[in-house]
Design a protein around this motif. Structure first.
Motif, PDB file in Angstrom:
ATOM      1  N   GLN A 471       6.697  -8.403 -26.324  1.00 27.12           N
ATOM      2  CA  GLN A 471       7.430  -7.537 -25.785  1.00 27.12           C
ATOM      3  C   GLN A 471       9.068  -7.532 -26.859  1.00 27.12           C
ATOM      4  O   GLN A 471       9.472  -6.634 -27.165  1.00 27.12           O
ATOM      5  N   GLU A 472       8.974  -9.214 -27.332  1.00 29.83           N
ATOM      6  CA  GLU A 472      10.380  -9.035 -28.109  1.00 29.83           C
ATOM      7  C   GLU A 472       9.723  -8.491 -29.346  1.00 29.83           C
ATOM      8  O   GLU A 472      10.593  -7.412 -30.081  1.00 29.83           O
ATOM      9  N   ARG A 473       8.741  -9.076 -30.250  1.00 31.45           N
ATOM     10  CA  ARG A 473       8.076  -7.718 -31.467  1.00 31.45           C
ATOM     11  C   ARG A 473       7.925  -6.801 -30.868  1.00 31.45           C
ATOM     12  O   ARG A 473       8.457  -6.011 -31.926  1.00 31.45           O
ATOM     13  N   GLN A 474       7.413  -6.008 -30.283  1.00 26.77           N
ATOM     14  CA  GLN A 474       7.996  -4.489 -29.545  1.00 26.77           C
ATOM     15  C   GLN A 474       8.870  -4.359 -30.250  1.00 26.77           C
ATOM     16  O   GLN A 474       9.404  -3.159 -30.445  1.00 26.77           O
ATOM     17  N   LEU A 475       9.654  -4.754 -29.784  1.00 30.49           N
ATOM     18  CA  LEU A 475      11.878  -4.485 -29.328  1.00 30.49           C
ATOM     19  C   LEU A 475      12.023  -4.299 -30.909  1.00 30.49           C
ATOM     20  O   LEU A 475      12.663  -3.190 -31.467  1.00 30.49           O
ATOM     21  N   ASN A 476      10.939  -5.534 -31.836  1.00 27.65           N
ATOM     22  CA  ASN A 476      11.824  -5.585 -32.823  1.00 27.65           C
ATOM     23  C   ASN A 476      11.313  -4.926 -34.293  1.00 27.65           C
ATOM     24  O   ASN A 476      11.871  -4.426 -34.952  1.00 27.65           O
ATOM     25  N   GLU A 477       9.951  -4.228 -33.439  1.00 23.64           N
ATOM     26  CA  GLU A 477       9.534  -3.058 -34.282  1.00 23.64           C
ATOM     27  C   GLU A 477      10.101  -2.114 -34.582  1.00 23.64           C
ATOM     28  O   GLU A 477      10.193  -0.987 -34.790  1.00 23.64           O
ATOM     29  N   GLN A 478      11.031  -2.033 -33.025  1.00 26.78           N
ATOM     30  CA  GLN A 478      11.034  -0.649 -32.636  1.00 26.78           C
ATOM     31  C   GLN A 478      12.652  -0.769 -33.032  1.00 26.78           C
ATOM     32  O   GLN A 478      13.213   0.341 -33.524  1.00 26.78           O
ATOM     33  N   ARG A 479      13.476  -1.347 -33.464  1.00 25.53           N
ATOM     34  CA  ARG A 479      14.491  -1.676 -33.936  1.00 25.53           C
ATOM     35  C   ARG A 479      13.979  -1.247 -35.499  1.00 25.53           C
ATOM     36  O   ARG A 479      15.262  -0.344 -36.155  1.00 25.53           O
ATOM     37  N   ILE A 480      13.141  -2.018 -36.491  1.00 30.26           N
ATOM     38  CA  ILE A 480      13.008  -2.355 -37.552  1.00 30.26           C
ATOM     39  C   ILE A 480      12.589  -0.306 -38.171  1.00 30.26           C
ATOM     40  O   ILE A 480      12.911   0.515 -39.083  1.00 30.26           O
ATOM     41  N   LYS A 486      16.683   6.256 -39.233  1.00 38.53           N
ATOM     42  CA  LYS A 486      18.624   6.048 -39.805  1.00 38.53           C
ATOM     43  C   LYS A 486      18.648   6.471 -41.146  1.00 38.53           C
ATOM     44  O   LYS A 486      18.874   6.986 -41.606  1.00 38.53           O
ATOM     45  N   GLN A 487      17.657   5.403 -41.977  1.00 38.14           N
ATOM     46  CA  GLN A 487      17.875   5.197 -43.572  1.00 38.14           C
ATOM     47  C   GLN A 487      17.347   6.683 -44.026  1.00 38.14           C
ATOM     48  O   GLN A 487      17.766   7.606 -44.801  1.00 38.14           O
ATOM     49  N   SER A 491      19.307   9.211 -46.150  1.00 39.68           N
ATOM     50  CA  SER A 491      19.113   9.962 -47.623  1.00 39.68           C
ATOM     51  C   SER A 491      18.927  11.523 -47.524  1.00 39.68           C
ATOM     52  O   SER A 491      19.317  12.531 -47.847  1.00 39.68           O
ATOM     53  N   LEU A 492      18.261  12.555 -46.207  1.00 40.53           N
ATOM     54  CA  LEU A 492      18.005  13.770 -46.319  1.00 40.53           C
ATOM     55  C   LEU A 492      19.335  13.854 -46.210  1.00 40.53           C
ATOM     56  O   LEU A 492      19.784  15.024 -46.873  1.00 40.53           O
ATOM     57  N   ASP A 493      20.189  13.672 -45.240  1.00 38.74           N
ATOM     58  CA  ASP A 493      21.654  14.683 -45.325  1.00 38.74           C
ATOM     59  C   ASP A 493      22.454  14.173 -46.546  1.00 38.74           C
ATOM     60  O   ASP A 493      22.908  15.005 -47.394  1.00 38.74           O
ATOM     61  N   ASP A 494      21.825  13.132 -47.236  1.00 40.58           N
ATOM     62  CA  ASP A 494      23.117  13.109 -49.000  1.00 40.58           C
ATOM     63  C   ASP A 494      21.947  14.203 -49.412  1.00 40.58           C
ATOM     64  O   ASP A 494      22.893  14.781 -49.875  1.00 40.58           O
ATOM     65  N   MET A 495      20.765  13.801 -49.261  1.00 35.68           N
ATOM     66  CA  MET A 495      20.029  15.204 -50.576  1.00 35.68           C
ATOM     67  C   MET A 495      20.743  16.450 -50.099  1.00 35.68           C
ATOM     68  O   MET A 495      21.367  17.410 -50.602  1.00 35.68           O
ATOM     69  N   TYR A 672      15.529  17.937 -39.763  1.00 29.68           N
ATOM     70  CA  TYR A 672      16.820  17.357 -40.309  1.00 29.68           C
ATOM     71  C   TYR A 672      17.728  17.371 -38.772  1.00 29.68           C
ATOM     72  O   TYR A 672      18.945  16.901 -38.354  1.00 29.68           O
ATOM     73  N   MET A 673      17.690  18.705 -37.950  1.00 32.02           N
ATOM     74  CA  MET A 673      19.298  19.749 -37.379  1.00 32.02           C
ATOM     75  C   MET A 673      18.556  19.101 -36.030  1.00 32.02           C
ATOM     76  O   MET A 673      19.588  19.542 -35.095  1.00 32.02           O
ATOM     77  N   GLY A 674      17.894  18.253 -35.692  1.00 34.75           N
ATOM     78  CA  GLY A 674      17.433  17.796 -34.300  1.00 34.75           C
ATOM     79  C   GLY A 674      17.139  19.072 -33.428  1.00 34.75           C
ATOM     80  O   GLY A 674      16.918  19.401 -32.175  1.00 34.75           O
ATOM     81  N   GLY A 675      16.112  20.142 -34.606  1.00 33.60           N
ATOM     82  CA  GLY A 675      15.499  21.595 -33.550  1.00 33.60           C
ATOM     83  C   GLY A 675      14.007  21.150 -33.067  1.00 33.60           C
ATOM     84  O   GLY A 675      13.802  19.909 -33.676  1.00 33.60           O
TER      85      GLY A 675
END
Length: 700
Positions: A471-480, A486-487, A491-495, A672-675
């Protein structure tokens, strides 16, 4: 003393257990009088004669119809008895269906508080499980029947259930338990003066003692069984008891007396028309003649028994008789004996009769050695030793001692009432021994349980740690993965923000810089034209003027396309309407803008992105769809903006072109706009694109 060459065949046909004959008298006056030989602790007796099977099916059908048609008029007791009769009639042909009907009878007995009928049907069900050799299940239901019937205080039923428990334990090889229950049933049957049942108990006790090589005790009980069977005038019981008695006498060396019993049993079996008992008498006569060296007569009797086994399709008996007949062939120097014995071995292996394979392997090894085929002799001898080791017999002597103590005490009680005090002391000592044994077993079971609990606890902890780590491994993978998303979004937002700002700057530069310069040049050309009115013959300036006018228009168009002024001033729908109006002015496509609901103020950047998506879709329609009409519909819902762009063009196969037509760009902008968006299209049926944007992602 003559020892039978085939003493092992008591498991098949030498010693016969009288399995509980229930004498069931029901509402239809049917009697269940079931007989099974002891020879089948693991396999079925053989196929049921077709006459009984047909009779059983017809009886079941008639009983079922009577229950269906008269069920409303029958009492609970009558309905229970009819269900029980139907189950009994189906036992031979459809045992599983019979078990279902016994269950219905048991349930109805419980509902109507008919405890006696409940216990009886539990017992019948257990007997059926025993007949199909589900011995553990049979024992379970017979013990439940014992509990119920004991509370009913019905002596006959109590005696029968004790007897049935004894036979099941005897089939399972639990000699001590079998003897205990036989003793209990014997006392009750004696008090009831049920001569036939006492005879059966005595015969089965004879089987127990014979299997434990206590031949004197076996002969004693067999002689009692024969005497009581004669008194009850039950020829079938008498026939089996005679065979059992003869076998016990043969083991004691009383061969002449034994053969008299076999011959009397053969005459009775033929009169009864019971082919199984005929075959039992023949095979024991064959054994007698073989011990006398009269192999030709032994072969005749054994062949008769084999023919009956094959006629009744009884593979268990066929395996034994093939072994016996083949061995006699070898002893009389006839050809074909070895082939019969090998055939018997193959059939024995198929049926899984491990204990009965021992003498067969021994005889085969001897025959191969006599033929100087030492390799085959060694193979069979090796298999014999391995089989002996796997079967084992450590507990036999203990069982012998327990039986001797228990039944000597019981016999002394019958013979001399004055020894009652001594019997009580023996019983107390026996109980104390049992108590000590129970305590020892309880301690061992407790230690085993604690060990198992420790192993289980360790495995549970190990499993928990493994699950937590996973579970910890899966949680770490989910966080990554979330950080990566988010990155990517940032990046898309900045572009997109950079693209938007760059478009704004270029539009402003075109409008303010190049547009103003071109307007100034146009003014200068206007003055020049006034001065050159007289020089109309020089038409070169007109062409330059026209080109310059086209340049001004193009600059305004580019600036409008990159950042439409109506988008900032009037909103998304007005900008889209301007776009469609320009399209209609420059083409033959009919455009229909539609709007429903109250418009919502959108973020400038998000409105521009939606405009670009609409622009991209309309450009694809113009270039590829060959459409005559385009409908763009804005639906301002309470929580989202829903846009439909529909055309009547030629459509397309989405799976084939989903990577082209700018669809990738549209998909990235929508996400990008959550649609979300979807395309409905098929060849020659136009296209409809549905776009949905939640206000929480695009509203100011």
């Amino acid at each position: 003393m003559i020892i039978s060459m085939f003493s092992w065949k008591r498991f098949y046909c030498e010693k016969s257990i009288f399995v509980d004959q229930t004498n069931r008298k029901s509402t239809l006056n049917h009697i269940k009088n079931t007989y099974l030989p002891q020879s089948y602790p693991r396999c079925n007796v053989g196929p049921v004669r077709s006459g009984r099977a047909i009779e059983g099916v017809m009886l079941a059908v008639l009983t079922f119809l009577s229950i269906s048609l008269l069920g409303q008029d029958l009492s609970s007791l009558e309905r229970i008895q009819q269900l029980s009769d139907s189950a009994w009639a189906l036992e031979a042909s459809q045992p599983r269906k019979a078990i279902e009907m016994y269950d219905r009878a048991i349930d109805l007995s419980s509902l109507s508080n008919q405890d006696l009928e409940k216990g009886k049907n539990m017992r019948y069900k257990a007997l059926l499980y025993k007949e199909i050799l589900s011995l553990d299940t049979a024992l379970h239901w017979m013990e439940k029947a014992d509990s119920v019937l004991t509370l009913c205080s019905d002596s006959v039923q109590i005696a029968k259930v004790k007897f049935s428990l004894a036979t099941i334990h005897q089939f399972k090889g639990n000699a001590g338990a079998a003897a205990r229950f036989y003793s209990q049933s014997l006392h009750v049957f004696t008090d009831l003066r049920d001569t036939l049942s006492v005879s059966k108990c005595a015969s089965n006790l004879g089987v127990l003692y014979y299997e434990l090589s206590m031949y004197d005790q076996a002969e004693r009980y067999d002689s009692i069984a024969v005497s009581l069977a004669r008194l009850s005038e039950q020829n079938e019981s008498l026939c089996s008891s005679l065979i059992n008695w003869g076998i016990a006498q043969a083991a004691l060396g009383k061969s002449e007396s034994a053969v008299e019993k076999y011959r009397e049993a053969l005459v009775l079996a033929i009169d009864l028309g019971d082919q199984r008992l005929v075959s039992y008498a023949h095979t024991n006569l064959a054994d007698y003649f073989a011990n006398q060296g009269q192999y030709e007569q032994a072969i005749l009797n054994s062949a008769e028994a084999l023919e009956i086994a094959r006629a009744t399709e009884n593979e268990i008996e066929e395996a034994f008789f093939l072994h016996q007949l083949g061995y006699f062939y070898e002893k009389s120097n006839r050809s074909g004996g070895l082939q019969m014995m090998e055939e018997a071995l193959a059939l024995n292996r198929k049926l899984g009769l491990r204990a009965d394979r021992l003498p067969l392997l021994k005889h085969l090894s001897q025959v191969y050695a006599d033929r100087s085929d030492y390799k085959s002799a060694y193979i069979h001898a090796q298999e014999l030793m391995e089989l002996k080791d796997s079967i084992g017999s450590e507990s036999t002597m203990q069982l012998v001692n327990d039986l001797r103590v228990q039944y000597e005490a019981a016999e002394k009680e019958k013979e001399n009432e004055q020894l009652k005090h001594s019997r009580v002391l023996d019983a107390i000592q026996f109980e104390e021994g049992q108590t000590r044994m129970v305590l020892i077993i309880a301690v061992l079971v407790l230690l085993l349980a604690l060990s198992m609990f420790g192993v289980w606890s360790y495995r549970s902890k190990l499993k928990s740690k493994t699950i937590i780590a996973e579970q910890e491994r899966q949680l770490n993978e989910q966080r990554i993965e979330e950080l990566r998303n988010k990155q990517t979004i940032q990046s898309l937002d900045d572009m997109l923000q950079g693209q938007q700002e760059e478009r704004q700057r270029i539009a402003n530069d075109l409008h303010d810089g190049l547009g103003g310069l071109l307007s100034t040049i146009q003014l200068h050309f206007g003055r020049i034209q006034e001065e050159l009115d007289s020089m109309k013959r020089l038409d070169a300036h007109s062409a330059a003027f026209n080109l310059l006018d086209e340049a001004c228009k193009e600059v305004r168009k580019i600036a409008h396309d990159m950042m439409p002024s109506s988008l900032e001033k009037l909103g998304l729908f007005s900008a889209t309407t301007d776009l469609l109006t320009q399209l209609q002015a420059g083409s033959k496509i009919e455009v229909i803008p539609q709007q429903f609901g109250d418009a919502v103020n959108l973020q400038a950047g998000k409105a521009t992105m939606i405009y670009r998506i609409i622009q991209e879709v309309i450009a694809n329609v113009v270039k590829h769809a060959n459409a005559k009409q385009i409908i763009v519909q804005f639906n301002w819902h309470p929580d989202s903006l829903h846009i439909v762009i529909e055309d009547d063009g030629q459509g397309f196969d989405f799976e084939r072109v989903k990577k082209g037509l700018g669809l990738k760009s549209i998909d990235s902008r929508v996400k990008y706009m959550g649609g979300n968006w979807e395309i409905e299209s098929s060849v020659d049926h136009g296209t409809a694109i549905n776009l949905t944007f939640p206000y929480q992602n695009i509203q100011e």
